[in-house]
Design a protein around this motif. Sequence first.
Motif, PDB file in Angstrom:
ATOM      1  N   THR A 575       0.865  -1.196   0.000  1.00 30.88           N
ATOM      2  CA  THR A 575       0.000   0.000   0.000  1.00 30.88           C
ATOM      3  C   THR A 575       0.893   1.235   0.000  1.00 30.88           C
ATOM      4  O   THR A 575       2.061   1.167   0.354  1.00 30.88           O
ATOM      5  CB  THR A 575      -0.912   0.073   1.250  1.00 30.88           C
ATOM      6  OG1 THR A 575      -0.115   0.385   2.386  1.00 30.88           O
ATOM      7  CG2 THR A 575      -1.672  -1.201   1.489  1.00 30.88           C
ATOM      8  N   ARG A 576       0.283   2.367  -0.376  1.00 29.81           N
ATOM      9  CA  ARG A 576       0.962   3.637  -0.157  1.00 29.81           C
ATOM     10  C   ARG A 576       0.650   4.077   1.274  1.00 29.81           C
ATOM     11  O   ARG A 576      -0.197   3.495   1.938  1.00 29.81           O
ATOM     12  CB  ARG A 576       0.465   4.666  -1.174  1.00 29.81           C
ATOM     13  CG  ARG A 576       0.863   4.272  -2.600  1.00 29.81           C
ATOM     14  CD  ARG A 576       0.320   5.258  -3.618  1.00 29.81           C
ATOM     15  NE  ARG A 576      -1.119   5.168  -3.747  1.00 29.81           N
ATOM     16  CZ  ARG A 576      -1.952   6.223  -3.747  1.00 29.81           C
ATOM     17  NH1 ARG A 576      -1.471   7.440  -3.607  1.00 29.81           N
ATOM     18  NH2 ARG A 576      -3.255   6.064  -3.865  1.00 29.81           N
ATOM     19  N   TYR A 577       1.341   5.110   1.730  1.00 34.74           N
ATOM     20  CA  TYR A 577       1.181   5.498   3.135  1.00 34.74           C
ATOM     21  C   TYR A 577       1.464   6.983   3.274  1.00 34.74           C
ATOM     22  O   TYR A 577       2.476   7.467   2.759  1.00 34.74           O
ATOM     23  CB  TYR A 577       2.172   4.695   3.992  1.00 34.74           C
ATOM     24  CG  TYR A 577       2.172   5.032   5.467  1.00 34.74           C
ATOM     25  CD1 TYR A 577       1.065   4.772   6.256  1.00 34.74           C
ATOM     26  CD2 TYR A 577       3.284   5.589   6.079  1.00 34.74           C
ATOM     27  CE1 TYR A 577       1.058   5.060   7.608  1.00 34.74           C
ATOM     28  CE2 TYR A 577       3.297   5.880   7.447  1.00 34.74           C
ATOM     29  CZ  TYR A 577       2.176   5.611   8.195  1.00 34.74           C
ATOM     30  OH  TYR A 577       2.171   5.897   9.540  1.00 34.74           O
ATOM     31  N   TRP A 635      -7.158  12.338  -1.793  1.00 32.70           N
ATOM     32  CA  TRP A 635      -6.005  11.583  -2.281  1.00 32.70           C
ATOM     33  C   TRP A 635      -6.185  10.078  -2.136  1.00 32.70           C
ATOM     34  O   TRP A 635      -5.698   9.290  -2.942  1.00 32.70           O
ATOM     35  CB  TRP A 635      -4.772  12.066  -1.496  1.00 32.70           C
ATOM     36  CG  TRP A 635      -3.631  11.108  -1.429  1.00 32.70           C
ATOM     37  CD1 TRP A 635      -2.666  10.919  -2.378  1.00 32.70           C
ATOM     38  CD2 TRP A 635      -3.327  10.203  -0.376  1.00 32.70           C
ATOM     39  NE1 TRP A 635      -1.775   9.969  -1.977  1.00 32.70           N
ATOM     40  CE2 TRP A 635      -2.153   9.505  -0.745  1.00 32.70           C
ATOM     41  CE3 TRP A 635      -3.918   9.885   0.853  1.00 32.70           C
ATOM     42  CZ2 TRP A 635      -1.577   8.527   0.061  1.00 32.70           C
ATOM     43  CZ3 TRP A 635      -3.336   8.932   1.658  1.00 32.70           C
ATOM     44  CH2 TRP A 635      -2.190   8.262   1.252  1.00 32.70           C
ATOM     45  N   GLU A 636      -6.926   9.672  -1.111  1.00 32.03           N
ATOM     46  CA  GLU A 636      -6.870   8.253  -0.736  1.00 32.03           C
ATOM     47  C   GLU A 636      -7.577   7.328  -1.729  1.00 32.03           C
ATOM     48  O   GLU A 636      -8.469   7.732  -2.470  1.00 32.03           O
ATOM     49  CB  GLU A 636      -7.425   8.054   0.677  1.00 32.03           C
ATOM     50  CG  GLU A 636      -8.901   8.195   0.816  1.00 32.03           C
ATOM     51  CD  GLU A 636      -9.327   8.105   2.283  1.00 32.03           C
ATOM     52  OE1 GLU A 636      -8.473   8.132   3.182  1.00 32.03           O
ATOM     53  OE2 GLU A 636     -10.536   8.023   2.521  1.00 32.03           O
ATOM     54  N   LYS A 637      -7.127   6.098  -1.700  1.00 29.27           N
ATOM     55  CA  LYS A 637      -7.693   5.056  -2.549  1.00 29.27           C
ATOM     56  C   LYS A 637      -7.953   3.842  -1.660  1.00 29.27           C
ATOM     57  O   LYS A 637      -7.043   3.374  -0.970  1.00 29.27           O
ATOM     58  CB  LYS A 637      -6.690   4.721  -3.647  1.00 29.27           C
ATOM     59  CG  LYS A 637      -7.214   3.728  -4.654  1.00 29.27           C
ATOM     60  CD  LYS A 637      -6.206   3.527  -5.757  1.00 29.27           C
ATOM     61  CE  LYS A 637      -6.393   4.548  -6.854  1.00 29.27           C
ATOM     62  NZ  LYS A 637      -5.629   4.294  -8.053  1.00 29.27           N
ATOM     63  N   GLU A 638      -9.191   3.344  -1.691  1.00 26.72           N
ATOM     64  CA  GLU A 638      -9.553   2.270  -0.751  1.00 26.72           C
ATOM     65  C   GLU A 638      -8.876   0.953  -1.106  1.00 26.72           C
ATOM     66  O   GLU A 638      -8.624   0.693  -2.285  1.00 26.72           O
ATOM     67  CB  GLU A 638     -11.076   2.073  -0.766  1.00 26.72           C
ATOM     68  CG  GLU A 638     -11.811   3.215  -0.108  1.00 26.72           C
ATOM     69  CD  GLU A 638     -13.278   2.942   0.034  1.00 26.72           C
ATOM     70  OE1 GLU A 638     -13.735   1.878  -0.432  1.00 26.72           O
ATOM     71  OE2 GLU A 638     -13.978   3.780   0.611  1.00 26.72           O
ATOM     72  N   PRO A 639      -8.624   0.131  -0.113  1.00 27.54           N
ATOM     73  CA  PRO A 639      -8.004  -1.165  -0.411  1.00 27.54           C
ATOM     74  C   PRO A 639      -9.008  -2.120  -1.072  1.00 27.54           C
ATOM     75  O   PRO A 639     -10.197  -1.955  -0.914  1.00 27.54           O
ATOM     76  CB  PRO A 639      -7.568  -1.686   0.956  1.00 27.54           C
ATOM     77  CG  PRO A 639      -8.373  -0.960   1.953  1.00 27.54           C
ATOM     78  CD  PRO A 639      -8.777   0.346   1.339  1.00 27.54           C
TER      79      PRO A 639
ATOM     80  N   PRO B  27      -3.569   0.876  -3.064  1.00 32.21           N
ATOM     81  CA  PRO B  27      -4.437   1.564  -2.101  1.00 32.21           C
ATOM     82  C   PRO B  27      -3.612   2.432  -1.153  1.00 32.21           C
ATOM     83  O   PRO B  27      -2.416   2.214  -0.978  1.00 32.21           O
ATOM     84  CB  PRO B  27      -5.104   0.412  -1.339  1.00 32.21           C
ATOM     85  CG  PRO B  27      -4.222  -0.764  -1.549  1.00 32.21           C
ATOM     86  CD  PRO B  27      -3.569  -0.578  -2.877  1.00 32.21           C
ATOM     87  N   SER B  28      -4.273   3.423  -0.556  1.00 33.44           N
ATOM     88  CA  SER B  28      -3.533   4.347   0.314  1.00 33.44           C
ATOM     89  C   SER B  28      -3.531   3.874   1.771  1.00 33.44           C
ATOM     90  O   SER B  28      -2.934   4.498   2.624  1.00 33.44           O
ATOM     91  CB  SER B  28      -4.140   5.735   0.220  1.00 33.44           C
ATOM     92  OG  SER B  28      -5.500   5.685   0.561  1.00 33.44           O
ATOM     93  N   TYR B  29      -4.224   2.804   2.056  1.00 29.70           N
ATOM     94  CA  TYR B  29      -4.147   2.208   3.390  1.00 29.70           C
ATOM     95  C   TYR B  29      -4.587   0.755   3.298  1.00 29.70           C
ATOM     96  O   TYR B  29      -5.152   0.331   2.271  1.00 29.70           O
ATOM     97  CB  TYR B  29      -5.002   2.969   4.416  1.00 29.70           C
ATOM     98  CG  TYR B  29      -6.480   3.033   4.095  1.00 29.70           C
ATOM     99  CD1 TYR B  29      -7.362   2.107   4.641  1.00 29.70           C
ATOM    100  CD2 TYR B  29      -6.997   4.012   3.253  1.00 29.70           C
ATOM    101  CE1 TYR B  29      -8.716   2.161   4.349  1.00 29.70           C
ATOM    102  CE2 TYR B  29      -8.342   4.069   2.956  1.00 29.70           C
ATOM    103  CZ  TYR B  29      -9.210   3.150   3.507  1.00 29.70           C
ATOM    104  OH  TYR B  29     -10.556   3.191   3.217  1.00 29.70           O
ATOM    105  N   GLY B  30      -4.293  -0.013   4.326  1.00 26.76           N
ATOM    106  CA  GLY B  30      -4.712  -1.407   4.341  1.00 26.76           C
ATOM    107  C   GLY B  30      -5.044  -1.802   5.772  1.00 26.76           C
ATOM    108  O   GLY B  30      -4.625  -1.125   6.710  1.00 26.76           O
ATOM    109  N   LYS B 181      -8.235   6.087   6.788  1.00 36.82           N
ATOM    110  CA  LYS B 181      -7.286   5.525   7.758  1.00 36.82           C
ATOM    111  C   LYS B 181      -7.865   5.497   9.170  1.00 36.82           C
ATOM    112  O   LYS B 181      -7.401   4.735  10.016  1.00 36.82           O
ATOM    113  CB  LYS B 181      -5.983   6.314   7.734  1.00 36.82           C
ATOM    114  CG  LYS B 181      -6.078   7.713   8.288  1.00 36.82           C
ATOM    115  CD  LYS B 181      -4.727   8.392   8.283  1.00 36.82           C
ATOM    116  CE  LYS B 181      -4.849   9.774   8.910  1.00 36.82           C
ATOM    117  NZ  LYS B 181      -3.680  10.612   8.717  1.00 36.82           N
TER     118      LYS B 181
END
Lengths: 639, 213
Positions: A575-577, A635-639, B27-30, B181
């Motif tokens: 994932t990105r962070y 910005w965010e993208k869901e997993p 994805p930007s979180y997990g 998040k």
Amino acid sequence: MSGPKHDGACDAATARALEETWTNKPGLPGWLESNNHKVIGRRFIVTAFAFFTAAGIMGGLMRHQLATPNSTLLGPDFYNQLFSTHGTTMMFLFAVPMMQGFSVYLVPLMVGTRNTAFPRMTACAYWLYLMGGLLLLGAFLCNTGVDAGWFEYVPLAGPQFGIGKRADFWNMVVTFSEATGLMVAVDITTVILKTRAPGMTLSRMPLFVWASLVTSLMIIFAMPMVMLAANLVQFDRMLGTHFFNPAEGGDALLWQHLFWFFGHPEVYFIFIPGLGFISAIIPTFARQPMFGHDAIVLSLIATGFLSFGLWVHHMFATNVPELGKSFFTAMSFMIAIPTALQIFCWIATLWMGRINLRTPMLFVLGFFFVLMIGGLTGIMLGSVPLDLQLHDTMFVVAHLHYVLLGGAVFPLFAAIYYWFPKVTGRMLSERLGRWQFALFFIGVNTTFFPLHLLGLAGMTRRVYTYGAETGWGPLNMVATVGQVINDVSMFLFVLNVGWTLFKGKAAGNDPWGAGTLEWSVPSPPPAYNFLALPVVSSREPLWSPRGDEPTHVSGLSTRIREGLVTTVLDALPDTRYAYPNPEIWPFIAAVGVTGWLVWSIWSVPGFVWGMIPPGLAFIAWYWPNRKEAAAEVAWEKEP
Amino acid sequence: MTTRRESVPASIPAVRRGDALDVSGLPSYGFRHRSLMWWGNAGMIAIEGVAFGFMIVIYFYLRSIAKTWPDDGAVPDLLWGTINLGLILVSALPNWYTGKAALDRDVIKVRWGLIASSIIGTALAVIRWLEFTALNSRWDEGAYGSAVWVLLGVHTFNLVTDYFDTIVLAAVTFVKPLEGKRFVDIAENCGYWWFVIISWLPIYAVVYWAERF
């Protein structure tokens, strides 16, 4: 040789955008808020060096007191405070924070990421450490210095004999420094396991990173013990509990078990990073990949495990069962095996390579000699009959200084000379470095070797003076002369650093021709570390010819502080962070915790009510900032 | 890049473009062990687990050398501790519900779950207070009293800390916009509460039953 390269997309505009995103605010607020790992790492290192200097001055005072028989330079009470504060400062405020400071600075660069996993927590940990350290030294200057040894044995530190607030300060400072150590350990573990550059599988991880991982895991399992123990003795003092009071069912020996269950691994929190330094430096100066890389990794892990099975060898002079003593003797001998294995791997690497004998390498060779003597006297002390004879004598003082100076301080100076160019962009003077090494090597041996003989002659530790009829005077004078030589050596070091910061030769990215990732970036590294995060395909990415693999990561934002999370074993991109932005709350929370702990030294209600301000600070720290949240949602993208 | 390295566990893998590995699709979180927060939380649980474990060891160490244990033979009353045991086991339900809703990023369900957990947390804190009144010994009477008070105290510290965390998280769910998040944080808070529940089982057994056998 080739390092990770960047494509045309990573141009000057990218660098400017990253610089803007990752640079702190100017002025005092930016200084207090910073959570960049390089800033925090540098602060840990500089602060730990300041505490090292303070504790060194205390050591020097003790040596001058002991130089001649019947000396009246210092009184017995002040001497008690000196040796206790010296030991506490060296162990809790210098050695562990120094090693963790190196990890905080180096590990993200070595694994190819942009910051630590929990940068605000690391920032908070630093402030806690600084405030705890100042409390200890401040108390010492106010004649409230700890006075029952660095391990604060009960009943001396208990409510009956530990009068005044001296022991309370020890308990509080231990709580501070261990909280710091634990926070950094959790952070470093997460950085190593979850934010390595793509392709950096566990088997490709640099050995210093392995050493940092083993140390951090050891800290997580050992430090809670001493925090718990320090709090229990504080409860005995403050609330009237009876954990260590034999008259009411408690047990004084329990303290020794609790302390040394932590205390022996503590030696290895200091020693294992030192081994990591050596394993980083030798391949560079031998110009040869490390021989037996896997054996060294397994040795580090084995050392970590075995170090938890040695604690009773500090207690051979107590009434623990004889069979138990035999077990701990065997364990004490056994831990020499993985260390010896590493030494053989280092010798093999040096043997096969072409040695470039620069200052870091000199300190490595000094480490071999000094540690070897410390290790051999350790084997002597691991034997119960000999230990009973030598327990609490100067022989033990000699042993522990040989081990700690050999195992930690020689590697530390090697590391400072090695990475100083990376941190500051300038090369330390080689000539001054050689002089410093020579004086330090002579000084350490002149100071501490005579203490073996004094111990064998019956001189006990922690005596503030002795009579002329003992015949201990001449050897003590030799040891004190050694201390003066050490002082000159340290002066040369400070001179070298000061001179280099202003006039030193520019270092360039990789002055030593090393192979690990931190040398692929400019010196000093930019705030964002890597223009593009690297992709790794070997253990020494800068030494290996490139195959068909990608060289770098693309697609990360330059407008927010973004990094990459990878999988634990294979470092596959996962994932990105978004790293948190700098904030003042970690600093305020640390001030709040300090207030709480100081308040609780004087007041039982303070122990309860004092939790409220830091609690509120932690809530404010967590509370969402609407503007930042809106940007993040976009910005965010869901997993 | 080998095939194996490209087969990432993410829903959308990193893509190779020339010399670059493009991660913009990730994805930007997990959740769970994919998130850094899980690892931080695991570290904290390990730290506190060590402290709890050794507090139990200290209890039995002191018992092994004691002449009388408990000091005057009085053991804690079972009532409040056992009620707390039942209630803390019941708290597993909203905790499980909240954790699952967090994984689904369902803010309404998460909010209700956190509110329910907070209410049970309040009850647990009040009953814990009553437990201290029913220990039948004081912390300063002897080693036994010291050990049970601190054993109960360390668990209380955790219980109260996570109770406040839960309340703060419940309040945060009313702030807009809510980043994804935060659902990871909520899921991790539920993970920590599992630790509070599970660690209570051995501590309850030691405090209330060790001296009844």
